[in-house]
Design an enzyme around this catalytic site. Structure first.
Site, short mmCIF file in Angstrom:
data_model
loop_
_atom_site.label_atom_id
_atom_site.label_comp_id
_atom_site.label_asym_id
_atom_site.label_seq_id
_atom_site.Cartn_x
_atom_site.Cartn_y
_atom_site.Cartn_z
N ASP A 49 7.29 -3.52 15.94
CA ASP A 49 6.97 -4.88 16.39
C ASP A 49 7.28 -5.03 17.87
O ASP A 49 8.41 -4.83 18.31
CB ASP A 49 7.80 -5.89 15.59
CG ASP A 49 7.55 -7.33 16.02
OD1 ASP A 49 6.76 -8.02 15.35
OD2 ASP A 49 8.14 -7.77 17.04
N TYR A 54 7.40 -8.93 26.10
CA TYR A 54 8.51 -7.99 26.17
C TYR A 54 8.33 -6.99 27.31
O TYR A 54 9.31 -6.37 27.74
CB TYR A 54 8.64 -7.21 24.86
CG TYR A 54 8.94 -8.02 23.62
CD1 TYR A 54 9.28 -9.37 23.69
CD2 TYR A 54 8.87 -7.43 22.37
CE1 TYR A 54 9.53 -10.10 22.54
CE2 TYR A 54 9.12 -8.15 21.23
CZ TYR A 54 9.45 -9.49 21.31
OH TYR A 54 9.68 -10.20 20.17
N LYS A 79 2.02 -9.72 19.97
CA LYS A 79 1.94 -11.18 19.98
C LYS A 79 1.34 -11.67 21.29
O LYS A 79 1.58 -11.08 22.36
CB LYS A 79 3.34 -11.79 19.82
CG LYS A 79 4.16 -11.18 18.70
CD LYS A 79 5.56 -11.75 18.65
CE LYS A 79 6.46 -10.92 17.75
NZ LYS A 79 6.90 -9.66 18.37
N HIS A 112 2.80 -16.14 19.52
CA HIS A 112 4.25 -15.95 19.70
C HIS A 112 5.03 -17.25 19.52
O HIS A 112 6.09 -17.26 18.88
CB HIS A 112 4.51 -15.36 21.09
CG HIS A 112 5.78 -14.60 21.19
ND1 HIS A 112 5.94 -13.49 22.00
CD2 HIS A 112 6.98 -14.75 20.57
CE1 HIS A 112 7.17 -13.02 21.88
NE2 HIS A 112 7.82 -13.77 21.01
#
Length: 278
Positions: A49, A54, A79, A112
Site C-alpha cells: 500500500d 508519500y 491513492k 485519499h
C-alpha cells in the site's frame, strides 16, 4: 529456517480478493522504500500500500520489478491526493502513479481524503468509476471517509466503494465508521494499526502477548484480523516485518478480544489531513 506465511484473503464487494495482511509504506522515504518493500516481499507479503503523497511510489516500483514475482501474485494499492481531486485531474493523477510504479494497472485505487471543503470528491469518485469500468484498476475505494461522505457518493453513483481505509487501532476504533462500512458491504482497512507503536506498551496488551509468547504488535495485528479487517502495518526493520506476518499460529480468546476492545478512547478524533497523510 523461516516459513513463508499463507495469508488469507478477504473478498471485496466486486468479487476481487485482497490479502488480509499487507505492508504499508507511509512515512518511508523513497530511497529506503525499495529495501523495505523487498524485505516484505521476501518475508511473504504480497500486498503493498502506497500513495502519491508519500513520494515513494517509484521506490515501491523498483522493489516490485526486482522481486521477480509475477504481476498476478501482487496486490498494489495507491491513492489520489487532495490536490488532484476532480474528474480530469484524477485521471491524470492515476496515470502519474502508474508511471511512477512502473505498472500497467493497480489492484486498488483510493480517494485519499474526502476534503469536503473542495466539494469535488463525487467528481473524483466518478473518475475512479471510469478507471474501473475501463479495466484499468481492479477495485476502487476510499480512505478516511466518514459515514456522511460514504452516503453522499453512494447516493450519487452506481458503484459502492470496495474499501474504506481509516486510522484504526486499539485506542481509536472508529466504531461508527466500521458500522457504516458494514451496512454498505464495504471492507474496513486499518492504517496505523499499531498506533505507530503507541499502544504496544499498554499493560493489557503486554499481558496477552506474554500469555501467547508473542510480541505486543503481533497481538494487536491478530486482534484486527480476527475481527475481519484488512490491515497494513509498516516497518523498515526486516525482523519486525517478518514478525508482523507471523500472526496466524495463535488465536485470541473472546475475553482477550474484549480486553483489547476496552482500550478504545471514546471521542478521540484523528489528525487533520492538512498535516497528516495516512
Amino acid at each position: 529456517m523461516s516459513i513463508t506465511p499463507t495469508i488469507p484473503t478477504v473478498t471485496l464487494n466486486n468479487g476481487v480478493d485482497i490479502p488480509q495482511l499487507g505492508f504499508g509504506v507511509f512515512q518511508v522515504p523513497d530511497d529506503a522504500t525499495t529495501a523495505a518493500v523487498s524485505a516484505a516481499l521476501a518475508a511473504g507479503s504480497r500486498s503493498i500500500d502506497t500513495a502519491a503523497i508519500y513520494g515513494n511510489e517509484a521506490g515501491v516500483g523498483r522493489a516490485l520489478a526486482e522481486s521477480g514475482l509475477a504481476r498476478d501474485e501482487l496486490f498494489v494499492t495507491s491513492k489520489v491526493w487532495n490536490a488532484d481531486h476532480g474528474y480530469d485531474a484524477t485521471l491524470r493523477a492515476y496515470d502519474a502513479s502508474l508511471a511512477a510504479l512502473g505498472l500497467d494497472h493497480l489492484d486498488l485505487y483510493l480517494i485519499h481524503w474526502p476534503t469536503p471543503d473542495r466539494e469535488l470528491y463525487v467528481d473524483t469518485w466518478r473518475a475512479l468509476e471510469k478507471l474501473a469500468a475501463d479495466g484499468r484498476v481492479r477495485a476502487i475505494g476510499v480512505s478516511n471517509f466518514e459515514p456522511a461522505h460514504l452516503d453522499r457518493i453512494i447516493d450519487a453513483s452506481a458503484v459502492v466503494p470496495a474499501v474504506n481505509q481509516v486510522e484504526l487501532h486499539p485506542a481509536l476504533q472508529n466504531r461508527e465508521v466500521i458500522a457504516a462500512d458494514e451496512r454498505h458491504g464495504i471492507v474496513t482497512e486499518a492504517w496505523s494499526p499499531l498506533a505507530q507503536g503507541a499502544v504496544l506498551k499498554d499493560p493489557a496488551i503486554t499481558a496477552i502477548a506474554a500469555a501467547h509468547a508473542k510480541t505486543p504488535a503481533q497481538v494487536v495485528l491478530r486482534w484486527h484480523l480476527q475481527q475481519g479487517r484488512v490491515v497494513i502495518p509498516k516497518s523498515v526493520t526486516p525482523h519486525r516485518i517478518a514478525e508482523n506476518l507471523d500472526v496466524f499460529g495463535f488465536t485470541l480468546s473472546a475475553d482477550e478480544l474484549a480486553t483489547v476492545d476496552a482500550l478504545d478512547r471514546n471521542g478521540r478524533t484523528g489528525p487533520h489531513p492538512a498535516t497528516f497523510h495516512g
